[in-house]
Design a protein around this motif. Structure first.
Motif, PDB file in Angstrom:
ATOM      1  N   MET A  48       0.837  -1.186   0.000  1.00  0.00           N
ATOM      2  CA  MET A  48       0.000   0.000   0.000  1.00  0.00           C
ATOM      3  C   MET A  48       0.879   1.246   0.000  1.00  0.00           C
ATOM      4  N   ALA A  49       0.540   2.210  -0.851  1.00  0.00           N
ATOM      5  CA  ALA A  49       1.319   3.442  -0.962  1.00  0.00           C
ATOM      6  C   ALA A  49       1.132   4.314   0.270  1.00  0.00           C
ATOM      7  N   LYS A  50       2.186   5.022   0.630  1.00  0.00           N
ATOM      8  CA  LYS A  50       2.132   5.900   1.804  1.00  0.00           C
ATOM      9  C   LYS A  50       1.324   7.148   1.472  1.00  0.00           C
ATOM     10  N   GLU A  51       0.451   7.540   2.408  1.00  0.00           N
ATOM     11  CA  GLU A  51      -0.385   8.735   2.208  1.00  0.00           C
ATOM     12  C   GLU A  51       0.454   9.993   2.307  1.00  0.00           C
ATOM     13  N   THR A  52       0.125  10.980   1.494  1.00  0.00           N
ATOM     14  CA  THR A  52       0.764  12.289   1.589  1.00  0.00           C
ATOM     15  C   THR A  52      -0.318  13.358   1.542  1.00  0.00           C
ATOM     16  N   GLY A  53      -0.011  14.509   2.083  1.00  0.00           N
ATOM     17  CA  GLY A  53      -0.958  15.616   2.066  1.00  0.00           C
ATOM     18  C   GLY A  53      -1.862  15.617   3.286  1.00  0.00           C
ATOM     19  N   LYS A  54      -2.865  16.490   3.225  1.00  0.00           N
ATOM     20  CA  LYS A  54      -3.774  16.675   4.352  1.00  0.00           C
ATOM     21  C   LYS A  54      -5.185  16.269   3.947  1.00  0.00           C
ATOM     22  N   LYS A  55      -5.813  15.393   4.765  1.00  0.00           N
ATOM     23  CA  LYS A  55      -7.169  14.923   4.502  1.00  0.00           C
ATOM     24  C   LYS A  55      -8.046  15.280   5.700  1.00  0.00           C
ATOM     25  N   LEU A  56      -8.976  16.191   5.512  1.00  0.00           N
ATOM     26  CA  LEU A  56      -9.857  16.650   6.584  1.00  0.00           C
ATOM     27  C   LEU A  56     -10.896  15.583   6.899  1.00  0.00           C
ATOM     28  N   ILE A  57     -11.089  15.297   8.192  1.00  0.00           N
ATOM     29  CA  ILE A  57     -12.066  14.307   8.632  1.00  0.00           C
ATOM     30  C   ILE A  57     -13.297  14.992   9.206  1.00  0.00           C
ATOM     31  N   ALA A  58     -13.072  15.881  10.174  1.00  0.00           N
ATOM     32  CA  ALA A  58     -14.189  16.575  10.821  1.00  0.00           C
ATOM     33  C   ALA A  58     -13.746  17.979  11.202  1.00  0.00           C
ATOM     34  N   GLN A  59     -14.724  18.880  11.263  1.00  0.00           N
ATOM     35  CA  GLN A  59     -14.442  20.269  11.573  1.00  0.00           C
ATOM     36  C   GLN A  59     -15.513  20.796  12.519  1.00  0.00           C
ATOM     37  N   ASN A  60     -15.128  21.614  13.474  1.00  0.00           N
ATOM     38  CA  ASN A  60     -16.061  22.234  14.405  1.00  0.00           C
ATOM     39  C   ASN A  60     -16.299  23.667  13.931  1.00  0.00           C
ATOM     40  N   ARG A  61     -17.225  23.835  12.977  1.00  0.00           N
ATOM     41  CA  ARG A  61     -17.469  25.149  12.386  1.00  0.00           C
ATOM     42  C   ARG A  61     -18.144  26.099  13.363  1.00  0.00           C
ATOM     43  N   LYS A  62     -18.883  25.539  14.298  1.00  0.00           N
ATOM     44  CA  LYS A  62     -19.588  26.350  15.285  1.00  0.00           C
ATOM     45  C   LYS A  62     -18.623  27.063  16.243  1.00  0.00           C
ATOM     46  N   ALA A  63     -17.432  26.509  16.411  1.00  0.00           N
ATOM     47  CA  ALA A  63     -16.470  27.047  17.372  1.00  0.00           C
ATOM     48  C   ALA A  63     -16.087  28.485  17.064  1.00  0.00           C
ATOM     49  N   ARG A  64     -15.899  28.818  15.803  1.00  0.00           N
ATOM     50  CA  ARG A  64     -15.508  30.185  15.436  1.00  0.00           C
ATOM     51  C   ARG A  64     -16.633  31.178  15.706  1.00  0.00           C
ATOM     52  N   HIS A  65     -17.862  30.691  15.733  1.00  0.00           N
ATOM     53  CA  HIS A  65     -19.012  31.542  16.047  1.00  0.00           C
ATOM     54  C   HIS A  65     -19.192  31.690  17.561  1.00  0.00           C
ATOM     55  N   GLU A  66     -18.914  30.634  18.298  1.00  0.00           N
ATOM     56  CA  GLU A  66     -19.159  30.613  19.742  1.00  0.00           C
ATOM     57  C   GLU A  66     -18.009  31.179  20.576  1.00  0.00           C
ATOM     58  N   TYR A  67     -16.778  31.201  20.027  1.00  0.00           N
ATOM     59  CA  TYR A  67     -15.602  31.565  20.816  1.00  0.00           C
ATOM     60  C   TYR A  67     -14.716  32.562  20.083  1.00  0.00           C
ATOM     61  N   HIS A  68     -13.955  33.353  20.878  1.00  0.00           N
ATOM     62  CA  HIS A  68     -12.828  34.137  20.361  1.00  0.00           C
ATOM     63  C   HIS A  68     -11.629  33.210  20.442  1.00  0.00           C
ATOM     64  N   LEU A  69     -10.981  32.938  19.326  1.00  0.00           N
ATOM     65  CA  LEU A  69      -9.853  32.000  19.310  1.00  0.00           C
ATOM     66  C   LEU A  69      -8.551  32.773  19.495  1.00  0.00           C
ATOM     67  N   ASP A  70      -7.747  32.376  20.480  1.00  0.00           N
ATOM     68  CA  ASP A  70      -6.485  33.060  20.756  1.00  0.00           C
ATOM     69  C   ASP A  70      -5.308  32.348  20.102  1.00  0.00           C
ATOM     70  N   ASP A  71      -4.918  31.194  20.618  1.00  0.00           N
ATOM     71  CA  ASP A  71      -3.765  30.463  20.094  1.00  0.00           C
ATOM     72  C   ASP A  71      -4.211  29.140  19.488  1.00  0.00           C
ATOM     73  N   LEU A  72      -3.606  28.765  18.359  1.00  0.00           N
ATOM     74  CA  LEU A  72      -3.900  27.491  17.702  1.00  0.00           C
ATOM     75  C   LEU A  72      -2.699  26.561  17.843  1.00  0.00           C
ATOM     76  N   TYR A  73      -2.979  25.283  18.079  1.00  0.00           N
ATOM     77  CA  TYR A  73      -1.937  24.274  18.200  1.00  0.00           C
ATOM     78  C   TYR A  73      -2.341  23.041  17.407  1.00  0.00           C
ATOM     79  N   GLU A  74      -1.334  22.372  16.823  1.00  0.00           N
ATOM     80  CA  GLU A  74      -1.564  21.093  16.162  1.00  0.00           C
ATOM     81  C   GLU A  74      -1.020  20.003  17.081  1.00  0.00           C
ATOM     82  N   ALA A  75      -1.860  19.016  17.372  1.00  0.00           N
ATOM     83  CA  ALA A  75      -1.455  17.947  18.284  1.00  0.00           C
ATOM     84  C   ALA A  75      -1.729  16.592  17.652  1.00  0.00           C
ATOM     85  N   GLY A  76      -0.883  15.632  17.980  1.00  0.00           N
ATOM     86  CA  GLY A  76      -1.137  14.259  17.592  1.00  0.00           C
ATOM     87  C   GLY A  76      -2.119  13.650  18.577  1.00  0.00           C
ATOM     88  N   ILE A  77      -2.740  12.529  18.215  1.00  0.00           N
ATOM     89  CA  ILE A  77      -3.717  11.884  19.079  1.00  0.00           C
ATOM     90  C   ILE A  77      -3.305  10.421  19.275  1.00  0.00           C
TER      91      ILE A  77
END
Length: 159
Positions: free
Chosen positions: A1-30
């Motif tokens: 199987m070929a190795k995946e490259t690039g970014k594939k979006l799974i889910a997004q919390n679109r309501k968050a930008r409406h409900e909150y003022h966003l200060d700092d963004l971080y990318e984390a592994g799970i």
């Protein structure tokens, strides 16, 4: 199987930008189990009720719904279990200082694969008041009307 490259979006919390003022963004592994990864590869997840917390110097994500894998057996995961997020020590310390102030929380914005690895974008956020939301909507609508008027003028149509 070929190795995946690039970014594939799974889910997004679109309501968050409406409900909150966003200060700092971080990318984390799970930290995920095998059936969770398979379920995410099918594009199934829900971030709307999600939030993160710092416990014992580690960041944990709560309330994110990753449904059970359909072909999973008795080894299947529970859908809303808490999941550990992988961040650098300095980032955790910075987040801990920010979240210590009242009214500030940590929320997940999006869940995606980057080069085959599951990542979550989290934000340090402050809740918006009702008038903040109304003000943002009014400003967005005014900008939209100005852009429409400029478009009509460029085309030579009467306003």
């Amino acid at each position: 199987m070929a190795k995946e490259t690039g970014k594939k979006l799974i889910a997004q919390n679109r309501k968050a930008r409406h409900e909150y003022h966003l200060d700092d963004l971080y990318e984390a592994g799970i930290v995920l189990s095998g059936t969770e990864v398979k379920s995410l590869r099918e594009g199934r997840a829900n971030l709307t009720d999600g939030w993160a917390d710092i416990e014992g110097g580690e960041v944990w994500m709560h309330g994110v719904h990753i449904p059970e894998y359909a072909q999973g057996t008795w080894t299947n995961h529970s859908a809303r279990r808490k999941r550990k997020l992988l961040l650098h020590r300095r980032e955790i310390e910075r987040i801990e200082k920010a979240v210590a102030t009242p009214g500030v929380t940590l929320i997940p914005l999006s869940l995606y694969f980057t080069d085959g690895r599951a990542k979550v974008e989290i934000a340090v956020a402050r809740g918006k008041k009702a008038w903040d939301k109304r003000q943002a909507i009014a400003q967005r609508q005014a900008t939209r009307e100005v852009q429409a008027e400029v478009g009509r003028r460029v085309k030579g149509m009467p306003g």
